[in-house]
Design an enzyme around this catalytic site. Structure first.
Site, mmCIF file in Angstrom:
data_model
loop_
_atom_site.group_PDB
_atom_site.id
_atom_site.type_symbol
_atom_site.label_atom_id
_atom_site.label_comp_id
_atom_site.label_asym_id
_atom_site.label_seq_id
_atom_site.Cartn_x
_atom_site.Cartn_y
_atom_site.Cartn_z
ATOM 1 N N LYS A 9 0.974 -1.234 -0.063
ATOM 2 C CA LYS A 9 -0.089 -0.086 -0.261
ATOM 3 C C LYS A 9 0.944 1.320 -0.088
ATOM 4 O O LYS A 9 2.144 1.232 0.336
ATOM 5 C CB LYS A 9 -1.036 -0.016 1.399
ATOM 6 C CG LYS A 9 -1.984 -1.280 1.166
ATOM 7 C CD LYS A 9 -2.827 -1.188 2.230
ATOM 8 C CE LYS A 9 -4.102 -2.187 2.209
ATOM 9 N NZ LYS A 9 -4.971 -2.075 3.356
ATOM 10 N N TYR B 212 -12.745 -2.336 -3.451
ATOM 11 C CA TYR B 212 -13.028 -2.400 -1.963
ATOM 12 C C TYR B 212 -14.666 -2.281 -2.088
ATOM 13 O O TYR B 212 -15.249 -1.700 -0.749
ATOM 14 C CB TYR B 212 -12.547 -1.197 -1.325
ATOM 15 C CG TYR B 212 -10.998 -1.620 -0.741
ATOM 16 C CD1 TYR B 212 -10.897 -2.691 0.149
ATOM 17 C CD2 TYR B 212 -9.789 -0.654 -1.331
ATOM 18 C CE1 TYR B 212 -9.393 -3.048 0.358
ATOM 19 C CE2 TYR B 212 -8.589 -1.160 -0.799
ATOM 20 C CZ TYR B 212 -8.285 -2.242 -0.082
ATOM 21 O OH TYR B 212 -7.139 -2.710 0.316
ATOM 22 N N PHE C 34 -15.605 3.740 7.272
ATOM 23 C CA PHE C 34 -14.070 4.220 6.726
ATOM 24 C C PHE C 34 -13.846 4.037 5.113
ATOM 25 O O PHE C 34 -12.641 4.176 4.530
ATOM 26 C CB PHE C 34 -12.996 3.273 7.380
ATOM 27 C CG PHE C 34 -13.313 1.853 7.106
ATOM 28 C CD1 PHE C 34 -12.825 1.175 6.096
ATOM 29 C CD2 PHE C 34 -13.942 0.922 8.286
ATOM 30 C CE1 PHE C 34 -12.917 -0.169 5.838
ATOM 31 C CE2 PHE C 34 -14.116 -0.362 8.189
ATOM 32 C CZ PHE C 34 -13.557 -1.092 6.751
ATOM 33 N N THR D 130 -4.951 -7.234 10.848
ATOM 34 C CA THR D 130 -5.417 -6.001 10.308
ATOM 35 C C THR D 130 -5.025 -4.684 11.079
ATOM 36 O O THR D 130 -4.314 -3.781 10.487
ATOM 37 C CB THR D 130 -6.550 -5.731 9.825
ATOM 38 O OG1 THR D 130 -7.440 -7.077 9.241
ATOM 39 C CG2 THR D 130 -7.140 -4.588 9.125
ATOM 40 N N ASN E 35 -1.823 -0.089 6.443
ATOM 41 C CA ASN E 35 -1.388 -1.331 7.385
ATOM 42 C C ASN E 35 -0.482 -1.949 6.476
ATOM 43 O O ASN E 35 -0.547 -3.179 6.445
ATOM 44 C CB ASN E 35 -2.591 -2.136 7.898
ATOM 45 C CG ASN E 35 -3.485 -2.296 6.908
ATOM 46 O OD1 ASN E 35 -3.316 -2.130 5.736
ATOM 47 N ND2 ASN E 35 -4.330 -3.307 7.273
ATOM 48 N N HIS F 8 -2.154 -5.491 1.597
ATOM 49 C CA HIS F 8 -3.489 -6.212 1.364
ATOM 50 C C HIS F 8 -3.253 -7.639 0.926
ATOM 51 O O HIS F 8 -2.294 -8.045 0.191
ATOM 52 C CB HIS F 8 -4.314 -5.387 0.538
ATOM 53 C CG HIS F 8 -5.690 -6.449 0.071
ATOM 54 N ND1 HIS F 8 -6.837 -6.524 0.900
ATOM 55 C CD2 HIS F 8 -5.615 -7.203 -1.103
ATOM 56 C CE1 HIS F 8 -7.590 -7.391 0.167
ATOM 57 N NE2 HIS F 8 -6.838 -7.878 -0.995
ATOM 58 N N GLU G 183 -9.776 -10.664 -7.595
ATOM 59 C CA GLU G 183 -8.640 -9.638 -7.298
ATOM 60 C C GLU G 183 -7.645 -9.832 -8.513
ATOM 61 O O GLU G 183 -7.110 -8.681 -9.033
ATOM 62 C CB GLU G 183 -8.195 -9.502 -5.881
ATOM 63 C CG GLU G 183 -9.453 -9.213 -5.119
ATOM 64 C CD GLU G 183 -8.898 -9.487 -3.477
ATOM 65 O OE1 GLU G 183 -9.659 -8.936 -2.581
ATOM 66 O OE2 GLU G 183 -7.897 -9.842 -3.323
#
Ligand code: CMP
Length: 140
Positions: free
Chosen positions: A11, A51, A59, A93, A114, A117, A128
């Protein structure tokens, strides 16, 4: 256990801190092979689609803003039981709950930032992977 593939994202918080190599080392040390990888700037459309399952969560907006805030590295990982193995390597997570030796324990900054993924099941993994890679970009 069968050879499986899972989808991974390093990320924006990870790329911003130049952690691609450090995280890839943890992935490879766990016995997973990086069989496809590219550094991209995710579009807002891509992030919202990726997502979509979290659309109703409070969030969601923050998550999408974060994922388009900088470069990400998308990957396909391959190995025995790759989905579960990568979830183990990532850790919880919430980094404050992540076990020692995991990517998130070592590098994640918060529940949102974080670092990584990973797919939650082989079926989601396939969806994905198909969102970001064509078949001839994956070289096992
Ligand atoms: P990921 O595995 O990419 O899947 C969904 C993401 O939502 C998750 O990692 C977290 O980064 C993010 N997320 C989960 N809970 C929260 C939260 N409470 N606040 C912000 N982001 C969250």
């Amino acid at each position: 256990m069968a050879i499986e593939r899972t989808f991974s994202i390093l990320k924006p918080d990870a790329t911003a801190r130049n952690l691609t190599g450090a995280i890839n080392a943890l992935i490879e040390q766990a016995g997973l092979r990086i069989v496809a990888q590219k550094r991209i700037r995710m579009t807002r459309d891509q992030a919202e689609t990726f997502y979509a399952v979290h659309k109703a969560r409070p969030f969601f907006g923050e998550l999408v803003d974060f994922m388009v805030s900088g470069p990400v590295v998308v990957q396909v990982l391959e190995g025995e039981g790759a989905v579960l193995k990568y979830r183990d390597v990532m850790g919880a997570t919430d980094p404050s709950k992540a076990a020692d030796g995991t990517i998130r324990k070592a590098h994640a900054q918060s529940i949102g930032e974080n670092s990584v993924h990973g797919s939650d099941a082989p079926e989601t993994g396939a969806i994905e992977i198909a969102q970001f890679f064509s078949g001839n970009e994956i070289v096992g």
